[in-house]
Design a protein around this motif. Structure first.
Motif, PDB file in Angstrom:
ATOM      1  N   UNK A   1      -6.144   7.951   2.537  1.00 29.80           N
ATOM      2  CA  UNK A   1      -5.994   9.251   1.865  1.00 29.80           C
ATOM      3  C   UNK A   1      -4.537   9.483   1.456  1.00 29.80           C
ATOM      4  N   UNK A   2      -3.659   9.348   2.445  1.00 26.78           N
ATOM      5  CA  UNK A   2      -2.246   9.572   2.150  1.00 26.78           C
ATOM      6  C   UNK A   2      -1.713   8.514   1.191  1.00 26.78           C
ATOM      7  N   UNK A   3      -2.217   7.259   1.384  1.00 28.25           N
ATOM      8  CA  UNK A   3      -1.739   6.154   0.543  1.00 28.25           C
ATOM      9  C   UNK A   3      -2.203   6.349  -0.895  1.00 28.25           C
ATOM     10  N   UNK A   4      -3.488   6.741  -1.068  1.00 27.96           N
ATOM     11  CA  UNK A   4      -4.009   6.944  -2.427  1.00 27.96           C
ATOM     12  C   UNK A   4      -3.202   8.034  -3.135  1.00 27.96           C
ATOM     13  N   UNK A   5      -2.964   9.129  -2.402  1.00 34.72           N
ATOM     14  CA  UNK A   5      -2.190  10.228  -3.001  1.00 34.72           C
ATOM     15  C   UNK A   5      -0.791   9.775  -3.379  1.00 34.72           C
ATOM     16  N   UNK A   6      -0.169   8.951  -2.500  1.00 35.86           N
ATOM     17  CA  UNK A   6       1.183   8.482  -2.808  1.00 35.86           C
ATOM     18  C   UNK A   6       1.180   7.639  -4.073  1.00 35.86           C
ATOM     19  N   UNK A   7       0.171   6.751  -4.206  1.00 37.91           N
ATOM     20  CA  UNK A   7       0.116   5.882  -5.389  1.00 37.91           C
ATOM     21  C   UNK A   7      -0.035   6.726  -6.656  1.00 37.91           C
ATOM     22  N   UNK A   8      -0.941   7.729  -6.605  1.00 41.68           N
ATOM     23  CA  UNK A   8      -1.127   8.584  -7.792  1.00 41.68           C
ATOM     24  C   UNK A   8       0.163   9.327  -8.113  1.00 41.68           C
ATOM     25  N   UNK A   9       0.847   9.798  -7.056  1.00 45.05           N
ATOM     26  CA  UNK A   9       2.090  10.540  -7.295  1.00 45.05           C
ATOM     27  C   UNK A   9       3.167   9.648  -7.901  1.00 45.05           C
ATOM     28  N   UNK A  10       3.215   8.383  -7.444  1.00 45.60           N
ATOM     29  CA  UNK A  10       4.214   7.469  -8.023  1.00 45.60           C
ATOM     30  C   UNK A  10       3.909   7.242  -9.503  1.00 45.60           C
ATOM     31  N   UNK A  11       2.618   7.076  -9.835  1.00 45.42           N
ATOM     32  CA  UNK A  11       2.256   6.934 -11.249  1.00 45.42           C
ATOM     33  C   UNK A  11       2.654   8.176 -12.042  1.00 45.42           C
ATOM     34  N   UNK A  12       2.453   9.347 -11.417  1.00 40.37           N
ATOM     35  CA  UNK A  12       2.831  10.586 -12.109  1.00 40.37           C
ATOM     36  C   UNK A  12       4.328  10.625 -12.369  1.00 40.37           C
ATOM     37  N   UNK A  13       5.125  10.168 -11.383  1.00 40.53           N
ATOM     38  CA  UNK A  13       6.583  10.193 -11.559  1.00 40.53           C
ATOM     39  C   UNK A  13       6.988   9.232 -12.669  1.00 40.53           C
ATOM     40  N   UNK A  14       6.344   8.020 -12.686  1.00 43.34           N
ATOM     41  CA  UNK A  14       6.660   7.064 -13.752  1.00 43.34           C
ATOM     42  C   UNK A  14       6.304   7.642 -15.111  1.00 43.34           C
ATOM     43  N   UNK A  15       5.123   8.271 -15.196  1.00 43.46           N
ATOM     44  CA  UNK A  15       4.720   8.895 -16.462  1.00 43.46           C
ATOM     45  C   UNK A  15       5.692   9.978 -16.877  1.00 43.46           C
ATOM     46  N   UNK A  16       6.188  10.733 -15.884  1.00 42.19           N
ATOM     47  CA  UNK A  16       7.129  11.816 -16.198  1.00 42.19           C
ATOM     48  C   UNK A  16       8.418  11.250 -16.759  1.00 42.19           C
ATOM     49  N   UNK A  17       8.920  10.161 -16.104  1.00 44.28           N
ATOM     50  CA  UNK A  17      10.178   9.565 -16.593  1.00 44.28           C
ATOM     51  C   UNK A  17       9.979   9.030 -18.002  1.00 44.28           C
TER      52      UNK A  17
END
Lengths: 186, 112
Positions: A1-17
């Motif tokens: 659960x925590x790992x999946x959320x972290x992966x999605x958040x990292x993708x979100x940060x990359x998309x934001x950059x």
């Protein structure tokens, strides 16, 4: 659960950059869509279906409006950027040291304040329902709604929702006023 | 704590965009990134491990839910975020009509 959320958040940060550095405004908007819809998936994983529904509607509306605005202007904007690049470069070099110093200092200050703020937060997933207990106790009987979020929004905190409607109304009036103004030279 | 830190990073990316980009549309995008990170942080704080979505079912005890309070507040905040975004974009349209560009370095003839 925590790992999946972290992966999605990292993708979100990359998309934001990428959205902030894209040359084309249209691709910037598409990458903003990555962040917005990633947020929808996070809400679904965090067991907040109401938020996911609202966020998907809001994100779609925002994207449509922004694409409609950008489609008028993109080509023009690209030419402008190429012309400005040269004087921007020399300006950057003279102020580079000062800028790096300010950025590092600001980053340290913000990180320190994050440490201060998060010191008293509970770990992820170990939140106690101290405040929510009063709202959840017999909520179905009090509000007549099986959805607790709806019960809080429209019954316990109905005045907040009234204020929200007022803000929406004010925003609509503001947008209409700004768009219908006649300028001196236009 | 990792998740909180990642949320904070997303906030920093939005702040960086607002401070350094010269395009009005990109500034609006950076502001909405900051909003997104705050929404996600609030919902993350309200999560209870193994909790269900806060929807009651007949014959079920009212326990084992995630916290409904942050969700209700974030719902309000999302709608207000839409209103501010619409307002910002309307001002951006006006500025584009007057100056013919979204570049804030060229929008320098505003009178008080």
């Amino acid at each position: 659960m925590e790992i999946i959320l972290s992966v999605i958040l990292i993708f979100m940060i990359l998309g934001a950059i990428f959205a902030l550095h894209a040359k084309d405004l249209l691709s910037a908007l598409v990458s903003m869509g990555i962040v917005g819809y990633g947020l929808v998936i996070c809400f679904l994983l965090l067991k907040a279906p109401d938020l996911a529904i609202v966020q998907i509607v809001v994100e779609t509306i925002t994207l449509i409006i922004m694409v409609a605005i950008v489609l008028d202007s993109t080509r023009h904007e690209l030419k402008e950027k190429a012309a400005i690049r040269h004087d921007g470069q020399s300006f950057m070099n003279t102020r580079l040291v000062g800028n790096i110093f300010i950025a590092v200092f600001l980053g340290l200050v913000l990180f320190y304040s994050f440490r201060l703020a998060s010191a008293h937060l509970t770990e992820f997933g170990e939140h106690g329902l101290r405040m929510a207990g009063a709202y959840m106790e017999g909520a179905a009987g009090k509000t007549g709604s099986v959805n607790l979020v709806t019960g809080v929004l429209f019954d316990f905190r109905g005045y907040d929702t009234l204020g929200e409607a007022t803000i929406l109304f004010t925003a609509v009036v503001g947008v209409l006023t700004v768009l219908r103004l006649k300028g001196k030279h236009s | 704590m990792t998740l909180y830190l990642l949320c904070f990073l997303l906030f920093l990316v939005g702040l960086y965009g607002v401070l350094t980009r010269r395009n009005l549309i990109k500034i609006v995008i950076g502001l909405s990134f900051m909003e997104f990170s705050i929404f996600l942080l609030l919902v993350l704080i309200g999560y209870v491990k193994g909790g269900e979505a806060p929807i009651l079912q007949p014959g079920m005890p009212a326990t084992g839910f995630v916290d409904p309070l942050p969700q209700a507040m974030v719902l309000t905040a999302i709608v207000i975020g839409l209103a501010t975004n619409a307002m910002l974009l309307a001002i951006a349209i006006r500025l584009y009509k007057k100056y013919g560009t979204f570049d804030i370095r060229k929008i320098n003839q505003l009178k008080g």
